[in-house]
Design a protein around this motif. Structure first.
Motif, PDB file in Angstrom:
ATOM      1  N   GLY A 189       0.772  -1.242   0.000  1.00  0.00           N
ATOM      2  CA  GLY A 189       0.000   0.000   0.000  1.00  0.00           C
ATOM      3  C   GLY A 189       0.798   1.285   0.000  1.00  0.00           C
ATOM      4  N   ARG A 190       2.103   1.216  -0.175  1.00  0.00           N
ATOM      5  CA  ARG A 190       2.921   2.430  -0.212  1.00  0.00           C
ATOM      6  C   ARG A 190       2.877   3.050  -1.607  1.00  0.00           C
ATOM      7  NH1 ARG A 190       7.110   2.798   3.831  1.00  0.00           N
ATOM      8  NH2 ARG A 190       7.013   1.000   5.209  1.00  0.00           N
ATOM      9  N   PRO A 191       2.775   4.378  -1.680  1.00  0.00           N
ATOM     10  CA  PRO A 191       2.858   5.007  -2.997  1.00  0.00           C
ATOM     11  C   PRO A 191       4.283   4.910  -3.529  1.00  0.00           C
ATOM     12  CG  PRO A 191       2.640   6.668  -1.282  1.00  0.00           C
ATOM     13  CD  PRO A 191       2.550   5.332  -0.609  1.00  0.00           C
ATOM     14  N   ALA A 192       4.415   4.781  -4.839  1.00  0.00           N
ATOM     15  CA  ALA A 192       5.721   4.724  -5.492  1.00  0.00           C
ATOM     16  C   ALA A 192       5.629   5.561  -6.768  1.00  0.00           C
ATOM     17  CB  ALA A 192       6.090   3.283  -5.824  1.00  0.00           C
ATOM     18  N   ALA A 193       6.588   6.445  -6.957  1.00  0.00           N
ATOM     19  CA  ALA A 193       6.569   7.310  -8.141  1.00  0.00           C
ATOM     20  C   ALA A 193       7.953   7.351  -8.757  1.00  0.00           C
ATOM     21  CB  ALA A 193       6.110   8.716  -7.770  1.00  0.00           C
ATOM     22  N   ARG A 194       7.974   7.468 -10.080  1.00  0.00           N
ATOM     23  CA  ARG A 194       9.221   7.593 -10.821  1.00  0.00           C
ATOM     24  C   ARG A 194       8.905   8.241 -12.161  1.00  0.00           C
ATOM     25  NH1 ARG A 194       6.151   3.651  -9.971  1.00  0.00           N
ATOM     26  NH2 ARG A 194       7.545   2.064  -9.249  1.00  0.00           N
ATOM     27  N   MET A 195       9.950   8.689 -12.850  1.00  0.00           N
ATOM     28  CA  MET A 195       9.784   9.302 -14.164  1.00  0.00           C
ATOM     29  C   MET A 195       9.912   8.221 -15.237  1.00  0.00           C
ATOM     30  SD  MET A 195       9.210  12.421 -13.410  1.00  0.00           S
ATOM     31  CE  MET A 195       9.246  13.194 -15.018  1.00  0.00           C
ATOM     32  N   VAL A 196       9.021   8.277 -16.219  1.00  0.00           N
ATOM     33  CA  VAL A 196       9.087   7.425 -17.398  1.00  0.00           C
ATOM     34  C   VAL A 196       8.814   8.324 -18.607  1.00  0.00           C
ATOM     35  CG1 VAL A 196       8.399   5.306 -16.180  1.00  0.00           C
ATOM     36  CG2 VAL A 196       6.648   6.745 -17.255  1.00  0.00           C
ATOM     37  N   ILE A 197       8.991   7.779 -19.780  1.00  0.00           N
ATOM     38  CA  ILE A 197       8.751   8.541 -21.003  1.00  0.00           C
ATOM     39  C   ILE A 197       7.487   8.029 -21.666  1.00  0.00           C
ATOM     40  CG2 ILE A 197       9.670   9.174 -23.275  1.00  0.00           C
ATOM     41  CD1 ILE A 197      11.288  10.329 -20.956  1.00  0.00           C
ATOM     42  N   CYS A 198       6.593   8.948 -21.992  1.00  0.00           N
ATOM     43  CA  CYS A 198       5.397   8.601 -22.755  1.00  0.00           C
ATOM     44  C   CYS A 198       5.847   8.305 -24.183  1.00  0.00           C
ATOM     45  CB  CYS A 198       4.409   9.768 -22.731  1.00  0.00           C
ATOM     46  SG  CYS A 198       2.930   9.483 -23.721  1.00  0.00           S
ATOM     47  N   ARG A 199       5.582   7.094 -24.638  1.00  0.00           N
ATOM     48  CA  ARG A 199       6.019   6.677 -25.972  1.00  0.00           C
ATOM     49  C   ARG A 199       4.871   6.588 -26.958  1.00  0.00           C
ATOM     50  NH1 ARG A 199      11.192   7.926 -26.323  1.00  0.00           N
ATOM     51  NH2 ARG A 199      12.428   6.924 -24.704  1.00  0.00           N
ATOM     52  N   GLY A 200       3.713   7.026 -26.547  1.00  0.00           N
ATOM     53  CA  GLY A 200       2.578   7.045 -27.456  1.00  0.00           C
ATOM     54  C   GLY A 200       1.348   7.526 -26.734  1.00  0.00           C
ATOM     55  N   PHE A 201       0.466   8.145 -27.498  1.00  0.00           N
ATOM     56  CA  PHE A 201      -0.770   8.680 -26.934  1.00  0.00           C
ATOM     57  C   PHE A 201      -1.835   8.554 -28.014  1.00  0.00           C
ATOM     58  CE2 PHE A 201      -3.182  12.798 -26.009  1.00  0.00           C
ATOM     59  CZ  PHE A 201      -4.050  12.180 -25.112  1.00  0.00           C
ATOM     60  N   ASP A 202      -2.910   7.874 -27.698  1.00  0.00           N
ATOM     61  CA  ASP A 202      -4.033   7.744 -28.616  1.00  0.00           C
ATOM     62  C   ASP A 202      -5.216   8.475 -27.998  1.00  0.00           C
ATOM     63  OD1 ASP A 202      -6.295   6.921 -30.107  1.00  0.00           O
ATOM     64  OD2 ASP A 202      -5.273   5.073 -30.696  1.00  0.00           O
ATOM     65  N   ALA A 203      -5.404   9.721 -28.395  1.00  0.00           N
ATOM     66  CA  ALA A 203      -6.461  10.554 -27.819  1.00  0.00           C
ATOM     67  C   ALA A 203      -7.845   9.977 -28.116  1.00  0.00           C
ATOM     68  CB  ALA A 203      -6.354  11.987 -28.341  1.00  0.00           C
ATOM     69  N   ARG A 204      -8.017   9.377 -29.288  1.00  0.00           N
ATOM     70  CA  ARG A 204      -9.335   8.803 -29.625  1.00  0.00           C
ATOM     71  C   ARG A 204      -9.653   7.588 -28.768  1.00  0.00           C
ATOM     72  NH1 ARG A 204      -8.259   8.405 -35.418  1.00  0.00           N
ATOM     73  NH2 ARG A 204      -7.697  10.533 -35.844  1.00  0.00           N
ATOM     74  N   ALA A 205      -8.688   6.699 -28.612  1.00  0.00           N
ATOM     75  CA  ALA A 205      -8.916   5.490 -27.813  1.00  0.00           C
ATOM     76  C   ALA A 205      -8.869   5.799 -26.316  1.00  0.00           C
ATOM     77  CB  ALA A 205      -7.886   4.422 -28.160  1.00  0.00           C
ATOM     78  N   GLY A 206      -8.070   6.802 -25.936  1.00  0.00           N
ATOM     79  CA  GLY A 206      -8.025   7.223 -24.546  1.00  0.00           C
ATOM     80  C   GLY A 206      -6.918   6.627 -23.704  1.00  0.00           C
ATOM     81  N   TRP A 207      -5.758   6.327 -24.310  1.00  0.00           N
ATOM     82  CA  TRP A 207      -4.655   5.774 -23.529  1.00  0.00           C
ATOM     83  C   TRP A 207      -3.323   6.414 -23.887  1.00  0.00           C
ATOM     84  CZ3 TRP A 207      -1.227   3.865 -26.957  1.00  0.00           C
ATOM     85  CH2 TRP A 207      -1.692   3.249 -28.122  1.00  0.00           C
ATOM     86  N   LEU A 208      -2.384   6.315 -22.914  1.00  0.00           N
ATOM     87  CA  LEU A 208      -0.981   6.684 -23.094  1.00  0.00           C
ATOM     88  C   LEU A 208      -0.179   5.416 -22.855  1.00  0.00           C
ATOM     89  CD1 LEU A 208      -2.466   9.136 -21.316  1.00  0.00           C
ATOM     90  CD2 LEU A 208      -0.310  10.198 -21.915  1.00  0.00           C
ATOM     91  N   VAL A 209       1.011   5.332 -23.448  1.00  0.00           N
ATOM     92  CA  VAL A 209       1.809   4.113 -23.311  1.00  0.00           C
ATOM     93  C   VAL A 209       3.244   4.443 -22.903  1.00  0.00           C
ATOM     94  CG1 VAL A 209       2.510   3.982 -25.746  1.00  0.00           C
ATOM     95  CG2 VAL A 209       2.344   1.886 -24.409  1.00  0.00           C
ATOM     96  N   PHE A 210       3.800   3.579 -22.076  1.00  0.00           N
ATOM     97  CA  PHE A 210       5.225   3.622 -21.758  1.00  0.00           C
ATOM     98  C   PHE A 210       5.727   2.182 -21.785  1.00  0.00           C
ATOM     99  CE2 PHE A 210       3.221   2.956 -17.686  1.00  0.00           C
ATOM    100  CZ  PHE A 210       4.058   2.074 -17.031  1.00  0.00           C
ATOM    101  N   TYR A 211       7.044   2.025 -21.930  1.00  0.00           N
ATOM    102  CA  TYR A 211       7.656   0.690 -22.031  1.00  0.00           C
ATOM    103  C   TYR A 211       8.685   0.520 -20.928  1.00  0.00           C
ATOM    104  CZ  TYR A 211       5.366   0.401 -26.518  1.00  0.00           C
ATOM    105  OH  TYR A 211       4.407   0.368 -27.493  1.00  0.00           O
ATOM    106  N   THR A 212       8.807  -0.715 -20.444  1.00  0.00           N
ATOM    107  CA  THR A 212       9.726  -0.990 -19.350  1.00  0.00           C
ATOM    108  C   THR A 212       9.923  -2.492 -19.193  1.00  0.00           C
ATOM    109  OG1 THR A 212      10.221  -0.456 -17.038  1.00  0.00           O
ATOM    110  CG2 THR A 212       7.952  -1.100 -17.542  1.00  0.00           C
ATOM    111  N   ASP A 213      10.758  -2.851 -18.256  1.00  0.00           N
ATOM    112  CA  ASP A 213      10.938  -4.242 -17.849  1.00  0.00           C
ATOM    113  C   ASP A 213       9.759  -4.597 -16.948  1.00  0.00           C
ATOM    114  OD1 ASP A 213      11.691  -6.622 -16.493  1.00  0.00           O
ATOM    115  OD2 ASP A 213      13.814  -6.137 -16.761  1.00  0.00           O
TER     116      ASP A 213
END
Length: 187
Positions: free
Chosen positions: A43-67
């Protein structure tokens, strides 16, 4: 003074988010850097920086990639929801988005993987994000081994892929004098 939010707010905020992203990308470095907030198993919050690698405004999602075996991957498996924040100080603007998270189709992960430079692919394949290392030299040796073994054709490891964050709630913020900021929220 920065232009405020439109007096008549749009029904759908995502085209405005898309326009703000494009404006930021044309004016500042790292415009697609975003804070990704998740919650740990306890239940602990965790935050970090990632890069948005895509955004589909019509579908309503953003994407990032990681392990997907990283801490963030484990957190998203346990609690498949996330919050994102873009902040562009140069424009005194902020976008907050939160909602459910799904993994990307494997074909999307493969497609994005193929756009990465060979050294970035080797680094991602060699690195076990969130896992301890004896030294930085150990990581560099693993990357060099991956580059030598693969000769620029590093395959995407099954553990590496994308996540889509679906915009369930969106908040747009514009800084104004005397801290009387403009803020609008959509659900």
């Amino acid at each position: 003074m920065k232009p405020p939010l439109p007096e008549r707010l749009p029904e759908d905020p995502l085209p405005l988010v898309e326009a703000w992203l494009a404006e930021a990308a044309a004016a500042t470095r790292n415009a697609t850097a975003m804070t990704l907030a998740t919650v740990t198993a306890d239940g602990r919050p965790a935050a970090r920086m990632v890069i948005c690698r895509g955004f589909d405004a019509r579908a309503g999602w953003l994407v990032f990639y990681t392990d997907r075996e990283s801490d963030k991957g484990a957190e998203l498996r346990a609690h498949p929801r996330a919050a994102l924040v873009f902040h562009w100080d140069i424009f005194e603007r902020q976008v907050r988005i939160d909602g459910p998270v799904t993994t990307t189709p494997e074909a999307d992960s493969d497609r994005y993987w193929s756009t990465r430079p060979p050294d970035a692919r080797a680094a991602a394949a060699a690195s076990r994000q969130s896992r301890p290392l004896a030294s930085r030299a150990e990581l560099l040796a693993r990357v060099a081994e991956e580059m030598e073994r693969a000769r620029d054709e590093v395959e995407r490891p099954p553990r590496w892929g994308g996540y889509r964050v679906w915009a369930e709630r969106v908040e747009l913020w514009v800084g104004q004098p005397a801290r009387v900021h403009d803020r609008a929220r959509w659900s």
